[in-house]
Scaffold this active site. Structure first.
Site, PDB file in Angstrom:
ATOM      1  N   SER A 128       0.841  -1.199   0.000  1.00 33.86           N
ATOM      2  CA  SER A 128       0.000   0.000   0.000  1.00 33.86           C
ATOM      3  C   SER A 128       0.873   1.244   0.000  1.00 33.86           C
ATOM      4  O   SER A 128       2.012   1.228   0.509  1.00 33.86           O
ATOM      5  CB  SER A 128      -0.894   0.023   1.245  1.00 33.86           C
ATOM      6  OG  SER A 128      -1.526   1.276   1.410  1.00 33.86           O
ATOM      7  N   TYR A 142      -2.250  -0.800  10.107  1.00 31.97           N
ATOM      8  CA  TYR A 142      -2.266  -1.070   8.671  1.00 31.97           C
ATOM      9  C   TYR A 142      -0.990  -0.563   8.009  1.00 31.97           C
ATOM     10  O   TYR A 142      -0.350  -1.273   7.232  1.00 31.97           O
ATOM     11  CB  TYR A 142      -3.492  -0.409   8.040  1.00 31.97           C
ATOM     12  CG  TYR A 142      -3.647  -0.677   6.561  1.00 31.97           C
ATOM     13  CD1 TYR A 142      -4.167  -1.889   6.114  1.00 31.97           C
ATOM     14  CD2 TYR A 142      -3.269   0.280   5.625  1.00 31.97           C
ATOM     15  CE1 TYR A 142      -4.293  -2.139   4.757  1.00 31.97           C
ATOM     16  CE2 TYR A 142      -3.404   0.033   4.274  1.00 31.97           C
ATOM     17  CZ  TYR A 142      -3.913  -1.171   3.845  1.00 31.97           C
ATOM     18  OH  TYR A 142      -4.039  -1.422   2.494  1.00 31.97           O
ATOM     19  N   ALA A 144       1.881   0.000   9.412  1.00 38.55           N
ATOM     20  CA  ALA A 144       3.020  -0.790   9.892  1.00 38.55           C
ATOM     21  C   ALA A 144       3.107  -2.130   9.169  1.00 38.55           C
ATOM     22  O   ALA A 144       4.194  -2.579   8.787  1.00 38.55           O
ATOM     23  CB  ALA A 144       2.894  -1.012  11.403  1.00 38.55           C
ATOM     24  N   LYS A 146       1.954  -2.892   6.151  1.00 38.78           N
ATOM     25  CA  LYS A 146       2.330  -2.717   4.751  1.00 38.78           C
ATOM     26  C   LYS A 146       3.787  -2.271   4.619  1.00 38.78           C
ATOM     27  O   LYS A 146       4.478  -2.659   3.660  1.00 38.78           O
ATOM     28  CB  LYS A 146       1.388  -1.723   4.073  1.00 38.78           C
ATOM     29  CG  LYS A 146      -0.054  -2.228   3.972  1.00 38.78           C
ATOM     30  CD  LYS A 146      -0.147  -3.578   3.271  1.00 38.78           C
ATOM     31  CE  LYS A 146      -1.591  -3.995   3.013  1.00 38.78           C
ATOM     32  NZ  LYS A 146      -1.685  -5.291   2.294  1.00 38.78           N
TER      33      LYS A 146
END
Length: 236
Positions: A128, A142, A144, A146
């Site tokens: 991401s 999230y 962290a 990705k």
């Protein structure tokens, strides 16, 4: 015939990637959190054993001929700082396990399998934009996960290229999927598009075309690459 395993293939980017690969004549083994979905293997990555169960079932279905793995399964849920300590920690651990740990487990199984066969293979990690620019105050976990996925991908690419194990990562921005829809609405919907020079979010089919390229067509010299797809909302 060789097979490609695609995690999180029941909707959104994963479903589009499943279809795009199948249209190229590839045998695709899909995965979903729950069963009964067009033959996809059920595995809930909150369970530490789920990734291994998925891998073993995929190996059985393919006769041991898996040539690529697309690590796409993801969880994107808000985790407010004012939650109770245990609620916050549970949400953190669920997101890290689904978005990163399961991908690491499957990558490990795949690399060891290709090493044993001496054939090489391809990994495609759907990360991401958040890996680089972070995310909202409710999405530390999230971002962290990705960020960890991108670091893992680069480590794999550097470690195993000589053995023919190639690794690629895709870092989408906002994409028109059910997972991102609620978030877009919560952050102002159309107003959020002002941050995207392209003027719109990506479609799942656009991201799927990049995944397909990485899984089938990208030249070996591209191993280790991270491909951005965010409408120029974050350039580096």
């Amino acid at each position: 015939m060789s097979y490609i395993l695609v995690t999180g293939s029941s909707r959104g980017i994963g479903a589009a990637a499943h279809d795009a690969l199948a249209q190229r004549g590839v045998k695709v083994i899909g995965h979903a959190t729950r069963g009964g979905d067009e033959g996809r293997i059920a595995a809930d990555f909150r369970d530490p054993l789920a990734a291994q169960i998925l891998w073993e079932e995929a190996m059985a279905r393919s006769g041991g001929d898996i040539v690529a793995v697309v690590n796409n399964a993801g969880l994107f849920e808000a985790n407010r700082l004012d939650r109770s300590d245990i609620e916050w920690l549970d949400a953190w651990e669920d997101t890290l396990r689904i978005n990163l740990t399961a991908a690491a487990q499957l990558s490990r199984f795949a690399v060891r399998h290709w090493q044993e066969r001496g054939t090489g293979g391809r990994l495609v990690h759907v990360a991401s934009r958040a890996a680089y620019r972070g995310d909202s105050p409710a999405h530390w976990h999230y971002a962290a996960a990705k960020g960890g996925m991108v670091a893992m991908h680069k480590s794999i690419a550097r470690a195993y290229a000589k053995e023919g194990v190639l690794s690629f990562a895709v870092t989408p921005g906002f994409t028109d999927t059910a997972m991102a829809g609620d978030y877009l609405e919560s952050r102002g919907g159309a107003g959020l598009l002002a941050d995207i020079p392209l003027g719109r979010v990506a479609t799942p089919e656009e991201i799927a075309s990049i995944i397909t390229f990485c899984a089938l067509d990208a030249p070996p010299s591209m191993t280790g690459a991270v491909i951005d797809a965010n409408g120029a909302s974050f350039v580096r």
